[in-house]
Design a protein around this motif. Structure first.
Motif, mmCIF file in Angstrom:
data_model
loop_
_atom_site.group_PDB
_atom_site.id
_atom_site.type_symbol
_atom_site.label_atom_id
_atom_site.label_comp_id
_atom_site.label_asym_id
_atom_site.label_seq_id
_atom_site.Cartn_x
_atom_site.Cartn_y
_atom_site.Cartn_z
ATOM 1 N N TYR A 1 0.836 -1.207 0.000
ATOM 2 C CA TYR A 1 0.000 0.000 0.000
ATOM 3 C C TYR A 1 0.870 1.255 0.000
ATOM 4 C CZ TYR A 1 -3.970 2.986 1.182
ATOM 5 O OH TYR A 1 -4.942 3.952 1.152
ATOM 6 N N LEU A 2 1.957 1.242 0.783
ATOM 7 C CA LEU A 2 2.864 2.384 0.829
ATOM 8 C C LEU A 2 3.536 2.591 -0.532
ATOM 9 C CD1 LEU A 2 4.330 4.589 2.422
ATOM 10 C CD2 LEU A 2 6.010 2.886 3.111
ATOM 11 N N THR A 3 3.893 1.501 -1.213
ATOM 12 C CA THR A 3 4.498 1.614 -2.539
ATOM 13 C C THR A 3 3.545 2.301 -3.513
ATOM 14 O OG1 THR A 3 5.780 -0.399 -2.149
ATOM 15 C CG2 THR A 3 5.564 0.330 -4.427
ATOM 16 N N ASP A 4 2.266 1.942 -3.445
ATOM 17 C CA ASP A 4 1.276 2.587 -4.327
ATOM 18 C C ASP A 4 1.196 4.080 -4.038
ATOM 19 O OD1 ASP A 4 0.744 0.138 -5.443
ATOM 20 O OD2 ASP A 4 -1.013 -0.264 -4.202
ATOM 21 N N LEU A 5 1.215 4.443 -2.759
ATOM 22 C CA LEU A 5 1.173 5.864 -2.394
ATOM 23 C C LEU A 5 2.410 6.604 -2.922
ATOM 24 C CD1 LEU A 5 -0.092 5.800 1.313
ATOM 25 C CD2 LEU A 5 -1.271 6.801 -0.638
ATOM 26 N N ILE A 6 3.585 6.008 -2.705
ATOM 27 C CA ILE A 6 4.840 6.644 -3.124
ATOM 28 C C ILE A 6 4.875 6.809 -4.640
ATOM 29 C CG2 ILE A 6 7.331 6.238 -3.315
ATOM 30 C CD1 ILE A 6 7.233 5.123 -0.475
ATOM 31 N N ARG A 7 4.431 5.819 -5.367
ATOM 32 C CA ARG A 7 4.421 5.906 -6.837
ATOM 33 C C ARG A 7 3.482 7.011 -7.311
ATOM 34 N NH1 ARG A 7 6.425 1.444 -9.692
ATOM 35 N NH2 ARG A 7 4.886 1.786 -11.340
ATOM 36 N N ALA A 8 2.330 7.129 -6.633
ATOM 37 C CA ALA A 8 1.366 8.172 -7.005
ATOM 38 C C ALA A 8 1.943 9.563 -6.740
ATOM 39 C CB ALA A 8 0.067 7.972 -6.243
ATOM 40 N N VAL A 9 2.602 9.719 -5.580
ATOM 41 C CA VAL A 9 3.210 11.014 -5.251
ATOM 42 C C VAL A 9 4.343 11.324 -6.227
ATOM 43 C CG1 VAL A 9 4.539 12.252 -3.497
ATOM 44 C CG2 VAL A 9 2.544 10.909 -2.823
#
Length: 781
Positions: free
Chosen positions: A80-88
């Motif tokens: 989930y954190l990876t998805d957030l980081i990629r979006a940012v």
């Protein structure tokens, strides 16, 4: 709070916010990148590696109190954190929730009521820390592959490089060479005021352009430093959020790289041959003219005029970059030839028209934690080491703690405090052994009640070998020197590799033979084992017998039992192991008893005699045996569908099945027609194997007889030492517990209780036997 808020509001406020930092012409431009920046957002694997390498002991941000441990343990959260980081990353905008942090204050020195005497460390949220780590890695890879960062001069925060060790080792070598070869040398140490906190945000923008960082990455960094806020927290108050409009934050993962990139503009200026020729030459090529570790700089030259020229260039760069030099914190040191020898002298150098303070004749200066003087005598390190050991060991000794906790404090805290001195200084192993080991060992003997005649070799062993895993300071010293030598040998800087070769002499060859610190510890403990086997035959008798006949898979359980014992019994076990208990034989050796014979049976009163061999004390030994047996019987009562027979009051007698000829300690018949014959023996360590063989021979005929009445007969030879150590034959006991469906946790509980009962009863036997004439101080009851 008002004072703190006022100070940091002023410190973090922008100065000349509209000032532009155009790269001056005297800073050479970097060539176009040969390898383009990888703008792909971080992958799950990259995020996973960053999280795995992050220290679990790191403090979480107080705003969300979310620890990195959550992400280490939970793959779903990492996804989930990876998805957030990629979006940012793709958006190019840092979320406003991530741009709030808390700052804690670490006291440096001076008055604790003055905020400037504290180092501010920013605690960011975990998502931002992981994100900036991904950004840092991508930027660093781009700068390295294109050779935009100079690693031979700036060595701070550089992966795979021990810059502080390299700089201190190289500076020591330069001073020694200058003194021995009677050459001139001038060293100037420079100090910047609040270096990280003075970096202008517009300077960061210009520096990113200078290093060819893509627009998208510059947009992310600009977003990070726009409207970033932090709150200063202490144990007593928390300030309102303060906007960060100046500086890079200490504690942010990207800040060290941004600072290095800013400083790299100056490094690129002075690394040219025009300025490099001003340096001090160890050989004909590659003179050394500048040391840099983060914001700690040292200017090296052969002449004052050359040093002054480099200082002038640094002063010009500081004026351009808005950095402030604290001249009162700078210092200069000089060596020159006078007649036929080298002497220290006082150079006269200026920065911004101010005279730089001089290192007085005979005094030392400190750079990156190491003291340097004309004679390179290490007296400052020696005095600091001795005072540090005396202060901390006395402080630990004064605490009302269990001996195991005092030893833990020594191992975890004191040794870490000594590590830096051991690594950078050139004190000898002999000096450490004579001055540091002796002080430490005296306290360890005091905590464990070990007399001077008792060896410490047993406590130096690992816990799975009945030791306490203690590492003496001299071994820590060898480990630190091994780290230093390996850092010099494997450095990517060829000059450092040459330094390693030049110093591979008789003094350092003893450290070069080791490949790692683990090998140092392994060799030390191997030496202690050999010492107990071959030299200390009396004090090592326990260790020799146990290593031969004990069930090694249960030693961890024994160690856990020992650590849970109260202080007096814990120390009793330690002294039992190294045979330094006050038996009459030992007291006679120490001159404290007129005879070495037992007062009851007149036999020589050895440790074996006291705890397992005295014919006049058999009822005590029987009591210990029955105490262990009673617990075992209580535990086996839970086996369903079975019949229990125990040779103790309150239980059915085994003679119901075996008759009067044999009296085994415990019988257990199951519904499947299996009979377990359990014979318990609690004896001295040297008799473990003899007891096993004797019991096997004794019950051989009984087993044959019972095979006629049961489908299966299993003999469990449960042989335990007086100190609760299980013999190898006890593996059949483990198999029996498995047959009865005992879970691993329940098995370990049974073994722990039996071990603890054996230790406590042996302790009681020893104390009761000697209470009439024993000195309580010697026994530590």
């Amino acid at each position: 709070m008002t004072q703190c808020l006022s100070h940091f509001t002023k410190t973090l406020a922008a100065i000349h916010p509209n000032k532009l930092f155009n790269i001056p012409s005297w800073i050479p431009a970097l060539s176009d990148p040969e390898v383009q920046f990888d703008l792909h957002p971080p992958s799950y694997q990259q995020v996973k590696i960053i999280i795995r390498r992050t220290k679990a002991s790191g403090s979480p941000c107080p705003l969300d109190q979310l620890s990195i441990i959550c992400f280490k343990r939970c793959p779903f959260l990492r996804t989930y954190l990876t998805d957030l980081i990629r979006a940012v990353w793709l958006s190019g905008t840092i979320p406003s929730e991530w741009k709030k942090a808390c700052t804690i204050l670490i006291h440096k020195k001076g008055d604790t009521n003055t905020p400037s005497n504290f180092r501010p460390i920013t605690l960011e949220t975990i998502p931002l820390k992981v994100f900036t780590s991904c950004l840092r890695n991508a930027m660093y890879s781009f700068l390295t592959v294109n050779n935009f960062i100079e690693h031979n001069i700036q060595k701070g925060f550089t992966p795979n490089m021990s810059g502080n060790l390299e700089n201190t080792a190289q500076m020591a070598n330069i001073i020694n060479k200058a003194r021995i070869k009677q050459r001139s040398l001038v060293i100037t140490l420079l100090d910047l005021k609040n270096a990280f906190g003075e970096v202008h945000h517009n300077l960061i923008t210009s520096v990113l352009d200078y290093h060819h960082i893509p627009e998208h990455v510059k947009l992310i960094i600009k977003s990070l430093y726009t409207d970033f806020k932090t709150s200063i927290i202490t144990s007593e108050f928390r300030t309102p959020f303060i906007p960060v409009r100046r500086g890079v934050l200490q504690g942010d993962c990207l800040s060290p790289l941004l600072f290095n990139m800013c400083f790299n503009t100056f490094i690129q200026h002075i690394k040219t041959d025009k300025y490099r020729q001003f340096g001090f030459s160890l050989q004909f090529l590659n003179p050394i003219h500048w040391f840099q570790f983060a914001d700690d700089a040292a200017v090296i030259s052969s002449q004052e005029s050359e040093n002054q020229h480099l200082l002038n260039r640094f002063s010009i760069w500081c004026q351009w970059s808005n950095m402030i030099i604290r001249v009162d914190k700078c210092s200069t040191f000089g060596i020159k030839k006078a007649l036929t020898k080298s002497i220290q002298y006082l150079p006269k150098l200026l920065i911004n028209k101010q005279l730089i303070p001089k290192i007085n004749i005979g005094e030392a200066f400190q750079y990156l934690g190491r003291y340097f003087s004309f004679n390179m005598s290490d007296e400052h390190h020696k005095s600091e080491l001795i005072s540090l050991v005396e202060e901390l060991m006395a402080d630990i000794d004064s605490k009302p703690l269990h001996p195991k906790n005092k030893i833990l404090l020594y191992s975890r805290y004191l040794l870490s405090k000594l590590s830096w001195h051991f690594t950078v200084s050139s004190v000898s192993k002999t000096w450490v052994t004579e001055n540091i080991d002796s002080k430490v060992n005296s306290y360890i003997r005091k905590w464990l009640d070990i007399p001077i005649s008792g060896t410490l070799s047993t406590v130096f062993l690992t816990r799975n070998k009945f030791g306490l895993s203690i590492c003496p300071p001299s071994v820590k010293f060898i480990q630190c020197q091994t780290v230093l030598r390996k850092a010099l040998k494997t450095s990517p800087n060829e000059a450092i590799n040459d330094l390693w070769k030049a110093t591979s002499n008789s003094k350092n060859i003893q450290y070069d033979v080791y490949n790692s610190t683990k090998q140092v510890l392994k060799d030390f403990r191997s030496g202690q084992e050999d010492k107990l086997h071959t030299q200390l035959t009396c004090q090592g008798s326990f260790f020799t017998n146990i290593t031969k006949f004990s069930l090694s898979q249960l030693t961890k359980i024994w160690s856990a039992c020992q650590s849970n014992l109260p202080k007096n019994i814990f120390n009793f076990t330690v002294r039992y192991i190294n045979n330094s208990l006050p038996t009459r034989q030992n007291l006679a050796r120490w001159g404290l008893s007129p005879t070495s014979d037992c007062s009851r049976c007149l036999a020589p009163e050895t440790l074996l005699h006291v705890v397992a061999g005295c014919q006049s004390y058999l009822e005590r030994f029987t009591w210990r045996h029955d105490s262990v047996l009673n617990f075992l019987a209580t535990s086996l009562q839970t086996v369903s569908g079975s019949h229990l027979y125990v040779d103790l009051p309150g239980y059915k007698s085994p003679s119901i099945i075996t008759g009067d000829t044999y009296r085994p300690d415990l019988l257990l018949s199951t519904s499947t027609g299996t009979l377990y014959i359990v014979e318990l023996t609690v004896g001295f360590e040297s008799n473990l194997q003899k007891n096993v063989e004797r019991k096997k021979s004794k019950y051989k005929e009984l087993i044959r007889e019972q095979n006629e009445h049961f489908n299966s007969v299993k003999f469990v030879n449960l042989s335990i030492s007086s100190l609760g150590v299980f013999s190898k034959e006890c593996s059949t006991f483990i198999e029996m517990l498995n047959d009865f469906g005992f879970q691993k946790q329940h098995q370990n509980y049974c073994i722990r209780r039996m071990t603890t009962i054996a230790i406590r009863t042996t302790y009681y036997i020893f104390c009761c036997r000697n209470k009439e004439w024993m000195n309580p101080e010697l026994l530590s009851v």
